[in-house]
Design a protein around this motif. Sequence first.
Motif, PDB file in Angstrom:
ATOM      1  N   ALA A  72      37.784  35.221  50.961  1.00 31.53           N
ATOM      2  CA  ALA A  72      38.116  35.366  49.541  1.00 31.53           C
ATOM      3  C   ALA A  72      37.014  36.153  48.849  1.00 31.53           C
ATOM      4  O   ALA A  72      35.832  35.795  48.936  1.00 31.53           O
ATOM      5  N   LYS A  73      37.377  37.231  48.165  1.00 28.71           N
ATOM      6  CA  LYS A  73      36.437  38.005  47.352  1.00 28.71           C
ATOM      7  C   LYS A  73      36.449  37.391  45.959  1.00 28.71           C
ATOM      8  O   LYS A  73      37.449  37.476  45.223  1.00 28.71           O
ATOM      9  N   LEU A  74      35.355  36.748  45.571  1.00 32.22           N
ATOM     10  CA  LEU A  74      35.324  35.913  44.374  1.00 32.22           C
ATOM     11  C   LEU A  74      35.021  36.722  43.117  1.00 32.22           C
ATOM     12  O   LEU A  74      33.932  36.646  42.533  1.00 32.22           O
ATOM     13  N   GLU A  75      36.001  37.485  42.669  1.00 26.37           N
ATOM     14  CA  GLU A  75      35.843  38.274  41.451  1.00 26.37           C
ATOM     15  C   GLU A  75      35.790  37.409  40.205  1.00 26.37           C
ATOM     16  O   GLU A  75      35.383  37.860  39.136  1.00 26.37           O
ATOM     17  N   MET A  76      36.179  36.152  40.325  1.00 24.93           N
ATOM     18  CA  MET A  76      36.084  35.219  39.201  1.00 24.93           C
ATOM     19  C   MET A  76      34.624  34.957  38.810  1.00 24.93           C
ATOM     20  O   MET A  76      34.363  34.444  37.719  1.00 24.93           O
ATOM     21  N   LEU A  77      33.677  35.327  39.676  1.00 25.64           N
ATOM     22  CA  LEU A  77      32.262  35.100  39.383  1.00 25.64           C
ATOM     23  C   LEU A  77      31.597  36.287  38.684  1.00 25.64           C
ATOM     24  O   LEU A  77      30.386  36.284  38.486  1.00 25.64           O
ATOM     25  N   GLY A 112      34.147  36.687  33.803  1.00 22.53           N
ATOM     26  CA  GLY A 112      35.094  35.774  34.395  1.00 22.53           C
ATOM     27  C   GLY A 112      36.229  36.332  35.206  1.00 22.53           C
ATOM     28  O   GLY A 112      37.088  35.568  35.645  1.00 22.53           O
ATOM     29  N   SER A 113      36.269  37.657  35.452  1.00 22.59           N
ATOM     30  CA  SER A 113      37.422  38.162  36.201  1.00 22.59           C
ATOM     31  C   SER A 113      37.143  39.499  36.876  1.00 22.59           C
ATOM     32  O   SER A 113      36.153  40.175  36.596  1.00 22.59           O
ATOM     33  N   VAL A 114      38.089  39.891  37.708  1.00 27.26           N
ATOM     34  CA  VAL A 114      38.052  41.188  38.389  1.00 27.26           C
ATOM     35  C   VAL A 114      38.085  42.343  37.400  1.00 27.26           C
ATOM     36  O   VAL A 114      37.632  43.456  37.702  1.00 27.26           O
ATOM     37  N   LYS A 115      38.591  42.094  36.185  1.00 30.15           N
ATOM     38  CA  LYS A 115      38.722  43.151  35.188  1.00 30.15           C
ATOM     39  C   LYS A 115      37.395  43.551  34.549  1.00 30.15           C
ATOM     40  O   LYS A 115      37.317  44.567  33.849  1.00 30.15           O
ATOM     41  N   ASP A 116      36.334  42.783  34.801  1.00 26.24           N
ATOM     42  CA  ASP A 116      35.025  43.162  34.265  1.00 26.24           C
ATOM     43  C   ASP A 116      34.614  44.541  34.763  1.00 26.24           C
ATOM     44  O   ASP A 116      34.036  45.344  34.016  1.00 26.24           O
ATOM     45  N   GLY A 164      45.161  39.981  28.385  1.00 29.72           N
ATOM     46  CA  GLY A 164      44.525  39.111  29.363  1.00 29.72           C
ATOM     47  C   GLY A 164      43.076  39.447  29.622  1.00 29.72           C
ATOM     48  O   GLY A 164      42.282  39.643  28.703  1.00 29.72           O
ATOM     49  N   ASN A 165      42.724  39.535  30.912  1.00 34.61           N
ATOM     50  CA  ASN A 165      41.323  39.641  31.309  1.00 34.61           C
ATOM     51  C   ASN A 165      40.675  40.953  30.901  1.00 34.61           C
ATOM     52  O   ASN A 165      39.483  40.983  30.585  1.00 34.61           O
ATOM     53  N   THR A 166      41.426  42.053  30.913  1.00 35.44           N
ATOM     54  CA  THR A 166      40.840  43.320  30.458  1.00 35.44           C
ATOM     55  C   THR A 166      40.459  43.218  28.994  1.00 35.44           C
ATOM     56  O   THR A 166      39.387  43.681  28.579  1.00 35.44           O
ATOM     57  N   ALA A 167      41.320  42.610  28.203  1.00 33.98           N
ATOM     58  CA  ALA A 167      41.028  42.431  26.781  1.00 33.98           C
ATOM     59  C   ALA A 167      39.783  41.571  26.586  1.00 33.98           C
ATOM     60  O   ALA A 167      38.936  41.873  25.739  1.00 33.98           O
ATOM     61  N   LYS A 168      39.664  40.500  27.366  1.00 37.60           N
ATOM     62  CA  LYS A 168      38.477  39.638  27.236  1.00 37.60           C
ATOM     63  C   LYS A 168      37.197  40.418  27.512  1.00 37.60           C
ATOM     64  O   LYS A 168      36.220  40.338  26.755  1.00 37.60           O
ATOM     65  N   ALA A 169      37.178  41.150  28.604  1.00 37.23           N
ATOM     66  CA  ALA A 169      35.979  41.904  28.969  1.00 37.23           C
ATOM     67  C   ALA A 169      35.658  42.967  27.926  1.00 37.23           C
ATOM     68  O   ALA A 169      34.492  43.146  27.531  1.00 37.23           O
ATOM     69  N   LEU A 170      36.675  43.674  27.452  1.00 40.05           N
ATOM     70  CA  LEU A 170      36.446  44.730  26.461  1.00 40.05           C
ATOM     71  C   LEU A 170      35.987  44.166  25.129  1.00 40.05           C
ATOM     72  O   LEU A 170      35.174  44.785  24.434  1.00 40.05           O
ATOM     73  N   ALA A 171      36.498  42.999  24.759  1.00 39.52           N
ATOM     74  CA  ALA A 171      36.049  42.378  23.508  1.00 39.52           C
ATOM     75  C   ALA A 171      34.562  42.078  23.561  1.00 39.52           C
ATOM     76  O   ALA A 171      33.821  42.314  22.584  1.00 39.52           O
ATOM     77  N   LEU A 172      34.092  41.579  24.694  1.00 38.46           N
ATOM     78  CA  LEU A 172      32.669  41.279  24.840  1.00 38.46           C
ATOM     79  C   LEU A 172      31.833  42.552  24.909  1.00 38.46           C
ATOM     80  O   LEU A 172      30.770  42.643  24.284  1.00 38.46           O
TER      81      LEU A 172
END
Length: 446
Positions: free
Chosen positions: A32-37, A41-45, A73-81
């Motif tokens: 498992a490639k743990l992109e959640m780390l 929080g996600s592969v979208k970082d 979703g996750n792309t939005a979270k990363a971009l917001a930060l």
Amino acid sequence: MRYDSIVEAIGNTPLVRIDPSVHGLRHIDLYAKLEMLNPFGSVKDRPAWHMARPLLTGAAGQGQGTVVELSSGNTAKALALLAGIHGLRFKSVTNRMRVPEIKELLLLLGAEIEELPGRSECLDPADTEDPLTRFHQALSEPGNSYLHTDQYYNPLNVEAHASGTGPEIVADLDGSAPDWFVACVGTAGSSTGVAEVLRERDPSVRVLGLVADKSDFIPGIRTIDEVHQVGLFDPATYDVIESVTSQEAIDGMLTLIRRCGLLSGPTGGAAYHGAVRQLRQVDAELGGGERQVAVFVVCDRAESYLSYVRARRPEVLGAPARAVAPVASVDEARARESAKVVEVAEARDWLGGPEPRPLVVDLRGPHAYAALHIEGSVNIVDELFDELLRGGMPFSKSRPVLLACPVGEKSVRYAALLSRMGHPDVRSLAGGIVGWRDAGAPLVHE
């Protein structure tokens, strides 16, 4: 490790072996490639930073401007930060926010959210009438002030994984490519970028792409119809494309959490379940000392999806199990055999016939319903309708029912379920609201 900025912590995620006692494969090592780390929080970082960095470099010094992305979703979270770090605003534009925790988290991160009255969950460039498509087109017009990362078409999305995720997998496997790479397909950035790198190392690498079942919803994964609307999607990337249901995704998610200690979300669960299902046959054909290696991606974490799990598997969170199975568990082929499906012309005659007039239930989201709907219909969003069905028959059996969804796929399953529950006259509108519109039948605004 010490960093000058949180963005330096993006990437270099672990590759963790799944114990064979969990997956049962005798001749295949599964990792498992743990992109959640990743830090957000996600592969979208990875693609979020790769796509945003050229835009933010020029805008940050001015302290003005808004980063925008068609993401819920996750792309939005990363971009917001990332935007916040650079003193800029972020705007998420979407047709529908389907996971409450994600919406609340985006608001916590300072994002502006604009939900449009669209017809589909993701961008469809062929549908020129869809508000999301029109907004996307406007972002490319001269004079536009937004900083648009454009994840569905931006080659930097793919490059982020070709320069990071793929080489990391090879390095962690001591310079070798795995025999199999398994990824869920959303924007297709990770599967495309990683596949390029792995096949450069070994052209025999096989790639399994996983999509959501056509009438189901798994956060971050497109259906097979939806992926063809994504600009980065190339069918040639994948040796095999298979579908996964939400129930299978949750099964996989629970296995990763409870048996492996990996706090995976449903997308990672779908990847695990799809990988093991595909590899069982491969494993059975391997013999002697022959071994293979497979890698799948755990995209994000479980915490943002508790309401998603609660709606589909309440007993997992201590609530009573539902009496009726979710609509996604109804096989589409069998549903079409058992459900009554009416064409537009027949439906119009039915609605204009003698009493009792059929109750028309529109299963789309409230914004799409408000934009255009069949006159006299009632709007019950598909997730709420699913909840109603699990509690028992939601309508009087004395009144006929016509169900309508965007293109007629989900409504036929609901019609089959209601028929099984004993409703004597429930029908599904062939082609859905799109088919009704294309036939020139009248639609009204709210």
